[in-house]
Design a protein around this motif. Structure first.
Motif, PDB file in Angstrom:
ATOM      1  N   ASP A 106       1.036  -1.250  -0.138  1.00 41.88           N
ATOM      2  CA  ASP A 106       0.009  -0.444   0.087  1.00 41.88           C
ATOM      3  C   ASP A 106       1.058   1.073  -0.008  1.00 41.88           C
ATOM      4  N   GLU A 123     -15.807  -5.913   2.964  1.00 40.26           N
ATOM      5  CA  GLU A 123     -14.579  -5.844   2.992  1.00 40.26           C
ATOM      6  C   GLU A 123     -14.073  -4.972   2.297  1.00 40.26           C
ATOM      7  N   ASP A 134     -12.463  -1.403  -0.018  1.00 38.52           N
ATOM      8  CA  ASP A 134     -11.180  -1.417  -0.118  1.00 38.52           C
ATOM      9  C   ASP A 134     -10.696  -1.456  -1.371  1.00 38.52           C
TER      10      ASP A 134
END
Length: 364
Positions: free
Chosen positions: A322, A345, A349
């Protein structure tokens, strides 16, 4: 039953396939009972059987099939040369060429072949086979043909047969992943989650996911093919032949344009077990050079007249990523998506990643 842990839960793989094949509208119908399966190919078999059931209820597609047969009565046009060659007239027959409006066309033949292949395969769940056996009875007058690459070239979709696209896609995937055991000659399946196989699914999933979930008034999502930009620094190339036909295609995976900020994000989807590899000179892990070079090439050759940004989007398997890097020709983002968790989720994301990539301030 699959004895090894899949890198992606079966239900999440099913959701990915629903996006890749644009079948979200029927996912809830197929989802019933899906928890009974822990194998990717049984998921495909269930979706295939579901689609065959719908096809049987709505009726098979029919088309005009060219026939060339020896008949006792005239039909269509007489093939005189062939009739004389076979001495058909002496047998009181004629060789005729005619068109027959029939369901025995290449589309239905591929489906019938796939049903038979699934019934032969020892890894397919019994409940799926039981359903397919009943469905195969409706294919009694239809032949079988394997969906080889050569046969696929003959397939042309229109509004009358577009409903076959999903079923043919599944049939093709099953065919390409079937292997014959050298020991006993039985048909089995290759590892579905191998990189080569999942790369195609991953690309289509991401493209259709963003096309569906991003605000269309703000974002444009596509997968364009770029042309190579020509250098403006050379005055005369008369002594050299243009070699455009030798250049590789610049076919992107996902391109998202932010209409309000005049920024283009070029995402290269990479389904790799390991996003990072060890350096030749040390044990330190680095990005693969060709991955960086590929997204940079897209950015350089994009005809977009606004700011261009790039991204490498991996699944989280062995490496968690990331981050971002400001290089020539612009910002490049690195992100891994954990596909082994609740689907809500994953959705959050993926969307937050794009929103973050389009932020105005990109301080290091």
């Amino acid at each position: 039953m699959n004895t090894t842990k899949n890198p992606i839960p079966i239900k999440n793989l099913f959701f990915m396939l629903c996006y890749a094949w644009n079948i979200l509208s029927i996912k809830d119908e197929i989802l019933v009972g899906l928890d009974d399966y822990d194998d990717a190919y049984n998921v495909l078999g269930r979706v295939f059987s579901y689609g065959i059931g719908k096809l049987i209820r709505s009726g098979f597609h029919r088309s005009y099939i060219q026939r060339h047969e020896e008949l006792v009565s005239l039909r269509g046009k007489i093939d005189i040369q062939e009739s004389l060659k076979k001495l058909s007239i002496q047998k009181k027959k004629l060789v005729c060429n005619y068109d027959e409006y029939s369901s025995d066309d290449v589309f239905n033949q591929i489906l019938n072949y796939t049903i038979a292949a699934l019934l032969r395969n020892s890894t397919v769940d019994r409940s799926i086979k039981d359903a397919l056996k009943k469905q195969k009875m409706f294919f009694g007058e239809i032949g079988e043909i394997a969906p080889t690459k050569e046969i696929r070239k003959r397939l042309h979709y229109n509004r009358n047969n577009i409903t076959y696209k999903l079923l043919i896609s599944i049939a093709t995937m099953l065919y390409d992943n079937t292997a014959i055991s050298e020991e006993d000659g039985k048909e089995t399946f290759k590892d579905f989650f191998r990189e080569e196989q999942m790369q195609k699914v991953y690309e289509l999933f991401l493209l259709n996911f963003y096309a569906m979930h991003l605000d269309k008034s703000k974002y444009k999502v596509s997968a364009p093919k770029f042309s190579w930009k020509k250098s403006s620094y050379v005055d005369n190339w008369d002594d050299f032949e243009e070699a455009d036909y030798l250049m590789p295609e610049l076919r992107t995976d996902i391109v998202i344009e932010n209409k309000t900020k005049n920024v283009q994000l070029i995402i290269d989807a990479k389904y790799y077990v390991s996003a990072l590899v060890k350096s030749h000179h040390s044990d330190a892990k680095k990005f693969r050079r060709d991955h960086i070079s590929q997204v940079m090439t897209y950015m350089i050759n994009s005809p977009y007249d606004g700011e261009k940004r790039g991204a490498l989007l991996y699944p989280t398997v062995t490496d968690v990523l990331d981050g971002k890097q400001n290089i020539v020709p612009g910002w490049v983002f690195f992100k891994s998506i954990n596909l082994d968790r609740d689907w809500r989720e994953i959705t959050s994301d993926l969307i937050s990643f794009v929103e973050k990539a389009f932020r105005d301030t990109l301080a290091v």
